[in-house]
Design a protein around this motif. Structure first.
Motif, PDB file in Angstrom:
ATOM      1  N   ASP A   1       0.822  -1.220   0.000  1.00 46.59           N
ATOM      2  CA  ASP A   1       0.000   0.000   0.000  1.00 46.59           C
ATOM      3  C   ASP A   1       0.856   1.271   0.000  1.00 46.59           C
ATOM      4  O   ASP A   1       0.476   2.298   0.564  1.00 46.59           O
ATOM      5  CB  ASP A   1      -0.973   0.032   1.187  1.00 46.59           C
ATOM      6  CG  ASP A   1      -2.070  -1.007   1.082  1.00 46.59           C
ATOM      7  OD1 ASP A   1      -2.343  -1.482  -0.036  1.00 46.59           O
ATOM      8  OD2 ASP A   1      -2.658  -1.353   2.136  1.00 46.59           O
ATOM      9  N   ALA A   2       2.016   1.213  -0.622  1.00 51.55           N
ATOM     10  CA  ALA A   2       2.917   2.363  -0.695  1.00 51.55           C
ATOM     11  C   ALA A   2       2.345   3.433  -1.619  1.00 51.55           C
ATOM     12  O   ALA A   2       1.561   3.135  -2.521  1.00 51.55           O
ATOM     13  CB  ALA A   2       4.285   1.917  -1.206  1.00 51.55           C
ATOM     14  N   ASP A   3       2.736   4.680  -1.384  1.00 52.46           N
ATOM     15  CA  ASP A   3       2.382   5.796  -2.256  1.00 52.46           C
ATOM     16  C   ASP A   3       3.551   6.061  -3.190  1.00 52.46           C
ATOM     17  O   ASP A   3       4.676   6.297  -2.728  1.00 52.46           O
ATOM     18  CB  ASP A   3       2.108   7.063  -1.439  1.00 52.46           C
ATOM     19  CG  ASP A   3       0.873   6.934  -0.573  1.00 52.46           C
ATOM     20  OD1 ASP A   3      -0.087   6.274  -1.007  1.00 52.46           O
ATOM     21  OD2 ASP A   3       0.872   7.496   0.540  1.00 52.46           O
ATOM     22  N   VAL A   4       3.293   6.041  -4.486  1.00 55.86           N
ATOM     23  CA  VAL A   4       4.345   6.239  -5.480  1.00 55.86           C
ATOM     24  C   VAL A   4       4.244   7.654  -6.037  1.00 55.86           C
ATOM     25  O   VAL A   4       3.216   8.042  -6.576  1.00 55.86           O
ATOM     26  CB  VAL A   4       4.232   5.200  -6.618  1.00 55.86           C
ATOM     27  CG1 VAL A   4       5.344   5.404  -7.641  1.00 55.86           C
ATOM     28  CG2 VAL A   4       4.248   3.780  -6.049  1.00 55.86           C
ATOM     29  N   GLY A   5       5.308   8.405  -5.887  1.00 53.37           N
ATOM     30  CA  GLY A   5       5.347   9.765  -6.406  1.00 53.37           C
ATOM     31  C   GLY A   5       5.699   9.783  -7.878  1.00 53.37           C
ATOM     32  O   GLY A   5       5.966   8.746  -8.486  1.00 53.37           O
ATOM     33  N   PRO A   6       5.735  10.955  -8.452  1.00 55.53           N
ATOM     34  CA  PRO A   6       6.091  11.068  -9.870  1.00 55.53           C
ATOM     35  C   PRO A   6       7.575  10.775 -10.092  1.00 55.53           C
ATOM     36  O   PRO A   6       8.393  10.932  -9.191  1.00 55.53           O
ATOM     37  CB  PRO A   6       5.770  12.527 -10.203  1.00 55.53           C
ATOM     38  CG  PRO A   6       5.878  13.240  -8.898  1.00 55.53           C
ATOM     39  CD  PRO A   6       5.454  12.257  -7.842  1.00 55.53           C
ATOM     40  N   THR A   7       7.891  10.365 -11.303  1.00 47.53           N
ATOM     41  CA  THR A   7       9.283  10.189 -11.700  1.00 47.53           C
ATOM     42  C   THR A   7       9.786  11.514 -12.239  1.00 47.53           C
ATOM     43  O   THR A   7       9.145  12.116 -13.102  1.00 47.53           O
ATOM     44  CB  THR A   7       9.398   9.082 -12.761  1.00 47.53           C
ATOM     45  OG1 THR A   7       8.979   7.849 -12.158  1.00 47.53           O
ATOM     46  CG2 THR A   7      10.819   8.943 -13.274  1.00 47.53           C
ATOM     47  N   ARG A   8      10.920  11.956 -11.700  1.00 48.21           N
ATOM     48  CA  ARG A   8      11.449  13.264 -12.073  1.00 48.21           C
ATOM     49  C   ARG A   8      12.904  13.135 -12.518  1.00 48.21           C
ATOM     50  O   ARG A   8      13.620  12.249 -12.049  1.00 48.21           O
ATOM     51  CB  ARG A   8      11.387  14.197 -10.875  1.00 48.21           C
ATOM     52  CG  ARG A   8       9.973  14.411 -10.417  1.00 48.21           C
ATOM     53  CD  ARG A   8       9.859  15.537  -9.441  1.00 48.21           C
ATOM     54  NE  ARG A   8       8.437  15.787  -9.269  1.00 48.21           N
ATOM     55  CZ  ARG A   8       7.891  16.178  -8.145  1.00 48.21           C
ATOM     56  NH1 ARG A   8       8.630  16.406  -7.107  1.00 48.21           N
ATOM     57  NH2 ARG A   8       6.599  16.374  -8.074  1.00 48.21           N
ATOM     58  N   PRO A   9      13.338  14.043 -13.390  1.00 49.05           N
ATOM     59  CA  PRO A   9      14.759  14.052 -13.758  1.00 49.05           C
ATOM     60  C   PRO A   9      15.614  14.264 -12.512  1.00 49.05           C
ATOM     61  O   PRO A   9      15.211  14.952 -11.570  1.00 49.05           O
ATOM     62  CB  PRO A   9      14.884  15.246 -14.702  1.00 49.05           C
ATOM     63  CG  PRO A   9      13.502  15.512 -15.190  1.00 49.05           C
ATOM     64  CD  PRO A   9      12.575  15.088 -14.081  1.00 49.05           C
ATOM     65  N   HIS A  10      16.789  13.668 -12.511  1.00 49.40           N
ATOM     66  CA  HIS A  10      17.699  13.800 -11.373  1.00 49.40           C
ATOM     67  C   HIS A  10      19.118  13.882 -11.901  1.00 49.40           C
ATOM     68  O   HIS A  10      19.438  13.281 -12.913  1.00 49.40           O
ATOM     69  CB  HIS A  10      17.541  12.593 -10.441  1.00 49.40           C
ATOM     70  CG  HIS A  10      18.273  12.747  -9.156  1.00 49.40           C
ATOM     71  ND1 HIS A  10      19.578  12.346  -8.991  1.00 49.40           N
ATOM     72  CD2 HIS A  10      17.873  13.264  -7.973  1.00 49.40           C
ATOM     73  CE1 HIS A  10      19.953  12.615  -7.755  1.00 49.40           C
ATOM     74  NE2 HIS A  10      18.943  13.166  -7.115  1.00 49.40           N
ATOM     75  N   GLY A  11      19.948  14.587 -11.216  1.00 50.71           N
ATOM     76  CA  GLY A  11      21.345  14.701 -11.626  1.00 50.71           C
ATOM     77  C   GLY A  11      21.540  15.798 -12.660  1.00 50.71           C
ATOM     78  O   GLY A  11      20.586  16.335 -13.210  1.00 50.71           O
ATOM     79  N   ARG A  12      22.784  16.092 -12.944  1.00 51.59           N
ATOM     80  CA  ARG A  12      23.126  17.192 -13.840  1.00 51.59           C
ATOM     81  C   ARG A  12      23.424  16.752 -15.258  1.00 51.59           C
ATOM     82  O   ARG A  12      23.422  17.552 -16.172  1.00 51.59           O
ATOM     83  CB  ARG A  12      24.339  17.937 -13.289  1.00 51.59           C
ATOM     84  CG  ARG A  12      24.066  18.549 -11.953  1.00 51.59           C
ATOM     85  CD  ARG A  12      25.333  19.136 -11.377  1.00 51.59           C
ATOM     86  NE  ARG A  12      25.090  19.531  -9.999  1.00 51.59           N
ATOM     87  CZ  ARG A  12      25.348  20.716  -9.533  1.00 51.59           C
ATOM     88  NH1 ARG A  12      25.865  21.633 -10.311  1.00 51.59           N
ATOM     89  NH2 ARG A  12      25.103  20.996  -8.287  1.00 51.59           N
ATOM     90  N   GLU A  13      23.702  15.478 -15.448  1.00 53.09           N
ATOM     91  CA  GLU A  13      24.142  14.983 -16.745  1.00 53.09           C
ATOM     92  C   GLU A  13      22.996  14.510 -17.636  1.00 53.09           C
ATOM     93  O   GLU A  13      23.208  14.233 -18.800  1.00 53.09           O
ATOM     94  CB  GLU A  13      25.135  13.830 -16.548  1.00 53.09           C
ATOM     95  CG  GLU A  13      26.340  14.168 -15.708  1.00 53.09           C
ATOM     96  CD  GLU A  13      27.178  15.283 -16.304  1.00 53.09           C
ATOM     97  OE1 GLU A  13      27.378  15.284 -17.536  1.00 53.09           O
ATOM     98  OE2 GLU A  13      27.597  16.168 -15.536  1.00 53.09           O
ATOM     99  N   GLY A  14      21.800  14.367 -17.118  1.00 54.00           N
ATOM    100  CA  GLY A  14      20.693  13.787 -17.878  1.00 54.00           C
ATOM    101  C   GLY A  14      20.791  12.269 -17.852  1.00 54.00           C
ATOM    102  O   GLY A  14      21.765  11.698 -17.388  1.00 54.00           O
TER     103      GLY A  14
END
Length: 135
Positions: free
Chosen positions: A28-41
């Motif tokens: 029953d976990a809540d899944v957040g949005p997937t977002r870009p991370h890091g500086r290199e892409g």
């Protein structure tokens, strides 16, 4: 004690959406949005909330193959597996059945005296354990 549990555990996955569905369906976990991370892409982060103040921070990194490296217990590196605390004996029973239904565990209950546990493998092959104190 100065600490109140674990804030987050971060790991690399092959497929954050699939992993998010598994943790949502079983725990029953809540899944957040997937977002870009890091500086290199080429890197994303998805937060999966598994408790009132505990998250899984899931990273997908283009070209990184670490998520595919699963070796036997005690051969997986410094962090071998994740232990999750069930909220209650009833929750432990529900989680156990959901893990069996998801073919993520055979349902074997391990008795450690002061606690019982069930081991599972998530869709990436990471081993996890769900525990409940024995009263």
């Amino acid at each position: 004690m100065l600490l109140d549990g674990v804030n987050h555990i971060a790991w690399i996955s092959k497929d954050a959406a699939r992993l998010g569905r598994f943790y949502a369906d079983v725990f029953d976990a809540d899944v957040g949005p997937t977002r870009p991370h890091g500086r290199e892409g080429g890197e994303t982060m998805t937060v999966i909330r598994i408790g009132p103040h505990t998250e899984l921070n899931i990273f997908v990194i283009d070209g990184n193959t670490e998520a595919a490296r699963q070796t036997p217990m005690w051969g997986r590196g410094r962090i071998d597996h994740v232990g999750l605390q069930a909220a209650s004996p009833e929750a432990f029973t529900v989680i156990r059945q959901r893990l069996i239904d998801a073919a993520a565990s055979d349902g074997t209950i391990n008795d450690f005296g002061s606690a019982q546990s069930i081991f599972f493998r998530d869709p990436d092959g990471l081993e996890g354990e769900v525990l409940i104190a024995v009263v």
